[in-house]
Each structure stands twice: as C-alpha cells, then as structure tokens.
Design an enzyme around this catalytic site. Sequence first.
Site, PDB file in Angstrom:
ATOM      1  N   ASP A 145       0.868  -1.174   0.000  1.00  0.00           N
ATOM      2  CA  ASP A 145       0.000   0.000   0.000  1.00  0.00           C
ATOM      3  C   ASP A 145       0.904   1.223   0.000  1.00  0.00           C
ATOM      4  O   ASP A 145       1.592   1.496   0.987  1.00  0.00           O
ATOM      5  CB  ASP A 145      -0.903  -0.008   1.233  1.00  0.00           C
ATOM      6  CG  ASP A 145      -1.888   1.159   1.217  1.00  0.00           C
ATOM      7  OD1 ASP A 145      -1.646   2.136   0.481  1.00  0.00           O
ATOM      8  OD2 ASP A 145      -2.894   1.089   1.936  1.00  0.00           O
ATOM      9  N   SER A 205      -2.463  13.381 -15.945  1.00  0.00           N
ATOM     10  CA  SER A 205      -3.796  13.219 -16.538  1.00  0.00           C
ATOM     11  C   SER A 205      -4.073  14.420 -17.419  1.00  0.00           C
ATOM     12  O   SER A 205      -3.540  15.516 -17.177  1.00  0.00           O
ATOM     13  CB  SER A 205      -4.857  13.157 -15.427  1.00  0.00           C
ATOM     14  OG  SER A 205      -6.167  13.233 -15.982  1.00  0.00           O
ATOM     15  N   TYR A 255      -8.645  17.059  -8.040  1.00  0.00           N
ATOM     16  CA  TYR A 255      -7.864  16.112  -8.863  1.00  0.00           C
ATOM     17  C   TYR A 255      -7.079  16.884  -9.928  1.00  0.00           C
ATOM     18  O   TYR A 255      -5.889  16.625 -10.141  1.00  0.00           O
ATOM     19  CB  TYR A 255      -8.831  15.116  -9.517  1.00  0.00           C
ATOM     20  CG  TYR A 255      -8.192  14.061 -10.393  1.00  0.00           C
ATOM     21  CD1 TYR A 255      -7.531  12.964  -9.829  1.00  0.00           C
ATOM     22  CD2 TYR A 255      -8.284  14.113 -11.786  1.00  0.00           C
ATOM     23  CE1 TYR A 255      -6.968  11.970 -10.631  1.00  0.00           C
ATOM     24  CE2 TYR A 255      -7.733  13.129 -12.593  1.00  0.00           C
ATOM     25  CZ  TYR A 255      -7.079  12.061 -12.011  1.00  0.00           C
ATOM     26  OH  TYR A 255      -6.535  11.075 -12.809  1.00  0.00           O
ATOM     27  N   LYS A 265      -3.016  16.781 -10.373  1.00  0.00           N
ATOM     28  CA  LYS A 265      -2.368  16.293 -11.594  1.00  0.00           C
ATOM     29  C   LYS A 265      -1.576  17.413 -12.289  1.00  0.00           C
ATOM     30  O   LYS A 265      -0.527  17.157 -12.881  1.00  0.00           O
ATOM     31  CB  LYS A 265      -3.402  15.664 -12.532  1.00  0.00           C
ATOM     32  CG  LYS A 265      -3.969  14.331 -11.996  1.00  0.00           C
ATOM     33  CD  LYS A 265      -2.892  13.257 -11.845  1.00  0.00           C
ATOM     34  CE  LYS A 265      -3.479  11.873 -11.616  1.00  0.00           C
ATOM     35  NZ  LYS A 265      -2.463  10.815 -11.516  1.00  0.00           N
TER      36      LYS A 265
END
Length: 259
Positions: free
Chosen positions: A62, A141, A154, A158
């Site tokens: 993880d 992204s 987000y 990114k």
Amino acid sequence: MRMKDKSGLVTAAASGMGRAGAILLAREGAKVCIVDRDAAGAEAVAKEIRDAGGTAFAIGADLRDSKASTEIVARTVAEFGALDYLWNHLGHPGPAAVEDLDWQDFDIAVDLNIRSQLATTIAALPHLRARGGGSVLFTASTSGMSASQFSPVYSGMKAGVIGLVRGLAKRYAKEGIRVNAVCPGPFDTPMARDFVDRKDQPATKGQDREALVQKFGSSTAMGRAGRPEEVGYAALFLLSDEASFITGAHLPVDGGLTA
Ligand SMILES: NC(=O)c1ccc[n+]([C@@H]2O[C@H](COP(=O)([O-])OP(=O)(O)OC[C@H]3O[C@@H](n4cnc5c(N)ncnc54)[C@H](O)[C@@H]3O)[C@@H](O)[C@H]2O)c1
C-alpha cells in the site's frame, strides 16, 4: 528489444494501464517489478510475464504507507541488481467536493497522487545515478492540462504532478536522469468508474453509472475511450532510450481531447 537489460518497477500495475504497460515493457526485454496494493493481482501479472518468457516479480504494497516507497525500490534493486527506470503510475480520484471538502479525503489524494510518487522517485535517484542515468515516468492526466469543474482537486493535483515532473527534469538532466509524464484521457478502468460516480459529486448524483462511463469515454475527439495498451506504448517509448532527448515533457494520450 527496446528495453533489453533494463530493470525497474511499475506502481499500480495489477490493473488497467499499469498492467498493460508492464507487460509491454517485459515483452521488450525489461525486468519488471509489479507493485500494487492488490498483492494477488500483482502476482498474476508477474506470472503472466514469466509464463511468456519475461522476467518479473510482484510486491504487494500500500503506497500510502510512507515506508513502502523505499522498500519497493530496495527490493527491486536486491532482486535485479540495478534500477534503470521507474514508472510512478499510481493515482487516485480524490474528492469531487469543494465547499463540502473532507480534508481527510484531500490528504489521501495528496498521498496517492503526489507524495508517494515523489518519495519513490527520491528512493530511486541514487540507484539511477549509479547506472549513469535512467528514466522516470509519472502518470498525470489530461485533467492536469485542461481542468474540469467536476474535479478541481484532482485537476490541481495532476497539474502539480506535471509541474513536479518539469522541475525534476531540469534538476537531474545533467546527470542523465530523464523525467517525463504521460497524460491519459478517458480510459475505461476500475478507477475511471470510481471517478465518474464519486459519492460527493453533485453533478452526477442519481445518474446511471454505465451511461456516465460511456459519456466520459465519448468525450474525446475520436469519440471513444482509450485502450490500456495505448498508454502502455507511450510509457514504453518514454522509458526507453528512444526518448533520449526528451525530458520534462507531458504527453497526452487522449484521442484528441486536449487538442
Ligand atoms: N482511467 C482513466 O480514465 C484515467 C485518466 C487519466 C489518468 N488516470 C491515471 O492513471 C493511473 C491509474 O489508473 P488506471 O485507470 O490504470 O487504474 P486502475 O483502476 O486500472 O488500477 C489502479 C491500480 O492501483 C492500485 N492501487 C490503488 N491504491 C493503491 C495504493 N494505495 N497502493 C498501491 N496500489 C494501489 C489498485 O489496486 C489498482 O490495481 C492513475 O494515476 C490515474 O490518476 C486514469
């Protein structure tokens, strides 16, 4: 063979684009450590590579755990004897909310989108330097290039990844360490499904999940979502010596979405 004798690791490689890219890297001669929280999924990809005659092993980890970044690099070097490339593919949709933002969700998103990538890169640097250079790839992204009102957090993270990549590229260029980003558009992977119908996304509340995924995919100029190997081939190129004069770049793989 485009990656002959190159050793490295790919994070979030049990599924989607990471899996597809890892298989392509191995097919081109790379030794690949498959890292993923899904230990069984990671081992399945490593086995698929070995069964096809390639060299791979899996680590279940993880990457929110701050010690994991150092461990995965150390284990890759212990297994393969060197590190030539690193693909930080892990990412996370994070919160859709803004005014109702849950700061714990924000912290998880920072950890999974930026901190673990940077920590793994820091752990990799001495090993890349010891080889006289190498290649680091981040998955950003298109959301970090042309933002969406549905994902400000987000998009910010990114965009931050792209900025980090540019800075690292300039910092380490003279040492032969190249740092680039690949910017996927819509890809129909498990993460994309989590992304379109987040519980704190007011814009899509109550809408049909399948219809949302279809709409997300058809938003490109080509009118379709990408196939995981289409990012895999871009990653293969940027990680290979074929991209020897490319550093600090962020390459959209998005069917014309950001054109
Ligand atoms: N799918 C898209 O449309 C899209 C678009 C742009 C960018 N991206 C980016 O691509 C990357 C991954 O996307 P994908 O679509 O290939 O995903 P995917 O859903 O196919 O796979 C994600 C993988 O990450 C693993 N993972 C999740 N949390 C983890 C953790 N804490 N530690 C270790 N592994 C963990 C999962 O087990 C899974 O195998 C991310 O960086 C994402 O932001 C995706």
